[in-house]
Design an enzyme around this catalytic site. Structure first.
Site, PDB file in Angstrom:
ATOM      1  N   TYR A 243      70.119  42.816  77.513  1.00  0.00           N
ATOM      2  CA  TYR A 243      71.031  41.783  77.016  1.00  0.00           C
ATOM      3  C   TYR A 243      71.060  40.593  77.965  1.00  0.00           C
ATOM      4  O   TYR A 243      70.924  39.437  77.539  1.00  0.00           O
ATOM      5  CB  TYR A 243      72.434  42.378  76.859  1.00  0.00           C
ATOM      6  CG  TYR A 243      73.448  41.441  76.242  1.00  0.00           C
ATOM      7  CD1 TYR A 243      73.458  41.205  74.874  1.00  0.00           C
ATOM      8  CD2 TYR A 243      74.410  40.810  77.025  1.00  0.00           C
ATOM      9  CE1 TYR A 243      74.393  40.365  74.301  1.00  0.00           C
ATOM     10  CE2 TYR A 243      75.346  39.959  76.465  1.00  0.00           C
ATOM     11  CZ  TYR A 243      75.338  39.744  75.097  1.00  0.00           C
ATOM     12  OH  TYR A 243      76.270  38.901  74.532  1.00  0.00           O
TER      13      TYR A 243
ATOM     14  N   SER B 269      75.676  33.800  76.496  1.00  0.00           N
ATOM     15  CA  SER B 269      76.749  34.685  76.954  1.00  0.00           C
ATOM     16  C   SER B 269      77.075  34.352  78.405  1.00  0.00           C
ATOM     17  O   SER B 269      76.232  33.794  79.121  1.00  0.00           O
ATOM     18  CB  SER B 269      76.293  36.147  76.858  1.00  0.00           C
ATOM     19  OG  SER B 269      77.169  37.020  77.544  1.00  0.00           O
TER      20      SER B 269
END
Length: 253
Positions: A154, A141
């Site tokens: 995350y 990401s």
């Protein structure tokens, strides 16, 4: 037909980026094996591929479980005899700061995003080493490169994927295996509106925040799938250990 005669194993292939990648890889000639926890959605993706004369199977598997990862690889090999491409795409996201992130949600995100990437790679690598070739693509990401707000677990998991990718590339490059990762930005998948809901934002306000990016919009699953295709194909034959950012300029802002 850039993936003709190739076999691709895609985790989290039942929706979003995984589904788009499975459909694109099949269109480019690959035989596709997808994993996920939702059998109904998985069967739907397979039906779309078969309808277009492609070959595909669905294996119900939770990437947190080593036995299920092994079974996914074994069923892929049993059906297609080889694995040329592994796309570690399965992932989850829950927005929390360090103070309000529970141990359960920390473990869930680390286990699915990071540990799942490790477990699937561990099960697939021996076959690729025996073949003398293979491509592993890890889905990280933009928040695996830069920090994000209310996303500690995350960010930790996705940052781990970036360096796991580099370490694997070093370890297995001389065995004919390339390992790269994609770092998407905000992408129009089911994960995005769920993030908005969990943050207490209406969808319009959430999109307005995304519009502040240099390109002024969110990405599409198809755009990330095309990046995965590039890394899976011989078009990227001299790339390994790389981090390919596909985020509309989000990390440049």
């Amino acid at each position: 037909m850039r993936l003709a005669n190739k076999v691709a194993l895609i985790t989290g292939g039942t929706s979003g980026i995984g589904e788009a990648t499975a459909l694109l890889f099949a269109k480019e000639g690959a035989r596709v094996s997808i994993t996920g926890r939702d059998e109904i959605r998985g069967r739907s993706v397979i039906e779309q591929i078969v309808k277009e004369s492609g070959q595909a199977i669905f294996v119900r598997a939770d990437v947190r479980n080593a036995d299920e990862c092994r079974r996914a690889v074994e069923q892929t090999l049993s059906t297609f005899s080889r694995v040329d491409i592994l796309f570690n795409n399965a992932g989850v996201f829950y927005p929390h700061t360090t103070l309000d992130c529970s141990e359960e949600e920390w473990d869930l995100q680390i286990d699915i995003n990071l540990k799942g990437t490790f477990l699937m790679s561990k099960q697939t690598l021996p076959r690729m080493i025996a073949q003398g070739s293979g491509v592993i693509i890890n889905n990280s990401s933009g928040w695996g490169i830069v920090g994000g707000d209310a996303a500690v677990a995350y960010c930790a998991s996705k940052g781990g994927i970036v360096l796991l990718t580099k370490a694997m590339a070093i370890d297995h490059g001389r065995q004919g295996i390339r390992v790269n990762c994609i770092c998407p930005g905000d992408v129009d998948t089911p994960m995005l509106p769920e993030d908005a809901r969990l943050r207490g934002l209406d969808w319009k306000s959430y999109l307005a925040g995304c519009a502040n990016r240099p390109m002024g919009r969110i990405g599409t699953a198809d755009e990330i799938a095309k990046a995965a295709l590039f890394l899976a194909s011989d078009d990227s034959s001299f790339m390994t250990g790389a981090t390919l950012v596909v985020d509309g300029g989000g990390t440049a802002d």
